[in-house]
Design a protein around this motif. Sequence first.
Motif, PDB file in Angstrom:
ATOM      1  N   SER A 149      15.292   3.701  30.593  1.00  0.00           N
ATOM      2  CA  SER A 149      14.088   3.950  31.391  1.00  0.00           C
ATOM      3  C   SER A 149      12.825   3.753  30.547  1.00  0.00           C
ATOM      4  CB  SER A 149      14.108   5.366  31.981  1.00  0.00           C
ATOM      5  OG  SER A 149      13.945   6.349  30.976  1.00  0.00           O
ATOM      6  N   THR A 153      12.254   0.099  30.486  1.00  0.00           N
ATOM      7  CA  THR A 153      11.714  -0.324  31.791  1.00  0.00           C
ATOM      8  C   THR A 153      10.221  -0.024  31.876  1.00  0.00           C
ATOM      9  OG1 THR A 153      13.855   0.096  32.839  1.00  0.00           O
ATOM     10  CG2 THR A 153      11.943  -0.086  34.289  1.00  0.00           C
ATOM     11  N   ASN A 154       9.825   1.141  31.382  1.00  0.00           N
ATOM     12  CA  ASN A 154       8.400   1.502  31.379  1.00  0.00           C
ATOM     13  C   ASN A 154       7.587   0.573  30.480  1.00  0.00           C
ATOM     14  OD1 ASN A 154       8.922   3.666  33.083  1.00  0.00           O
ATOM     15  ND2 ASN A 154       9.118   5.144  31.424  1.00  0.00           N
ATOM     16  N   ASP A 185       7.096  -2.657  32.297  1.00  0.00           N
ATOM     17  CA  ASP A 185       6.099  -2.463  33.354  1.00  0.00           C
ATOM     18  C   ASP A 185       4.688  -2.471  32.773  1.00  0.00           C
ATOM     19  OD1 ASP A 185       5.378  -1.808  36.139  1.00  0.00           O
ATOM     20  OD2 ASP A 185       4.728   0.103  35.262  1.00  0.00           O
ATOM     21  N   SER A 186       4.508  -1.786  31.637  1.00  0.00           N
ATOM     22  CA  SER A 186       3.195  -1.757  30.984  1.00  0.00           C
ATOM     23  C   SER A 186       2.789  -3.144  30.507  1.00  0.00           C
ATOM     24  CB  SER A 186       3.217  -0.784  29.794  1.00  0.00           C
ATOM     25  OG  SER A 186       3.502   0.528  30.213  1.00  0.00           O
ATOM     26  N   SER A 194       3.678  -6.017  31.780  1.00  0.00           N
ATOM     27  CA  SER A 194       3.358  -6.903  32.913  1.00  0.00           C
ATOM     28  C   SER A 194       1.929  -6.711  33.402  1.00  0.00           C
ATOM     29  CB  SER A 194       4.337  -6.646  34.061  1.00  0.00           C
ATOM     30  OG  SER A 194       4.155  -5.340  34.598  1.00  0.00           O
ATOM     31  N   LYS A 195       1.350  -5.533  33.118  1.00  0.00           N
ATOM     32  CA  LYS A 195      -0.006  -5.231  33.581  1.00  0.00           C
ATOM     33  C   LYS A 195      -1.052  -5.388  32.485  1.00  0.00           C
ATOM     34  CE  LYS A 195       1.946  -1.723  36.673  1.00  0.00           C
ATOM     35  NZ  LYS A 195       2.046  -0.263  36.952  1.00  0.00           N
TER      36      LYS A 195
END
Length: 477
Positions: free
Chosen positions: A178, A181-182, A185-186, A188-189
């Motif tokens: 997890s 995954t975080n 996600d960070s 990608s932004k």
Amino acid sequence: MMKLHFITTLSEKIGLLLDGEQCLDIFIEREIQKASYRSVYLGKVRNIDESMEAAFIDIGEEKVAFLPKRMIPFVPRGDKLSSYLQEGKRLLVQISKEAYQDKGPQVTADIAIAGQHLVFLPIANKITASRKLPESMQRHWKNIVAKELQNGEGIIIRTNVESAEEETICKELWYLRSQWTNLLDSASKAEAPVLLWQPPLVPNQMLNDYQNKSFDDITFDDPKICQAMQQLYPNQAANMRVSKQRHRFAGKHINQWLVEAIQPEVRKQDGMVLTVEETAALSVIDIDSHAFKSRQNKAMTTFQMNKRAVVYAVEEIRKRNMSGMIMIDFLKMKPKEEQVIIQLLNKCLREDPVQTKVFEFTALGLLEMTRKRERIGLLQLLTDRTSAYRTPLSNASIAYQLQRELVELERQVEAVLIVMESAVYPCFHQQNFSYQLDVYYHIDETISGYQLLRAGSQTLINEYMKQHPEIVIDKFS
């Protein structure tokens, strides 16, 4: 008695590992430190050098990072690096070696997220286990973990898995996944280059490195940090407590522990003297026995001195966080005795969480070894060798010493007046720390570092300023 002490409420966070009155290891984390070990960045490829089989990655820090081809899992050994990486490409990288001297940090694209029992390798596609585990146990845990891994994932099984429950290991794997995954996600932004994740060195990484050791006491100066660590490391929770004695351990102030740890000459109670010299190319530890006392015959005494020197040398290597090529100049002995010394050295180094490798004695009688460079060495962190100061400490280290001294005075006085060198001022000011007393200062280039000129009531400081109108005195806001 093994003890861990953590100072985490100030700008400079410190972890101290003590065995009785002997310091074995020191971890230091500063707010201004960049590109620290294990930090994850979303970098951008600056350029590729096929002759060096490496890429240079812009991570947004002062120095570009060096990425060897061998540390990129998705690039096959025989292929060209430029077939997989192009200039400007975004890439997740992790600091594997902090910047050293004039060299920038080294990074890896093989991201590793460390847990209590496992190290999660999201793109490594391999399962390995600590060699300290019995082979049967290695096979047992590899079979269990393999069932939980998804395509492309990898795992390193740590030594302390031995006493864990299967459910605990599975939950830890899910938690580490997890975190990955975080991170994705960070990333990608975010806009490269940028720091995505920086794990706390003190106390988290130090506790992680030493979680398998038995401690008599683990102290913290922050109740919240203590509670958080008790939850993260339940096997050590019973020994954790909050201590009111924040800066003094085993009869010495933390400032004294730090200054002593970087002195070139180390004198032992038995008369042994070690001289430690660290350079950019290599480090040398010289053993001197002129004051050693023993009733045994000369040959036996020399061998016994060398055996003691092994323990002392390892203590200095770990405490100073020495790395790279290290040579130890033992007293002259027989070839058979040299092999015993090598075996003893390897045994002592098993307690060291940093990877080391011991070689043979050279023709000149020097023992060669290497130690992996991860965190910045204590000498480089605490000192500034290019400085003309009379003190060996850097301006930043002096400023952190001052902060600790002021915090100790907070409950005793209303205000203080400090005189300091101009070079120390910006280091002290950038700490952005809030004190519970009024701090006044003036600049004086005739002193070294700083001096506490007045400490007491506000009236005392006001009277001094009235008596010395010629001195420009300012106040930290």
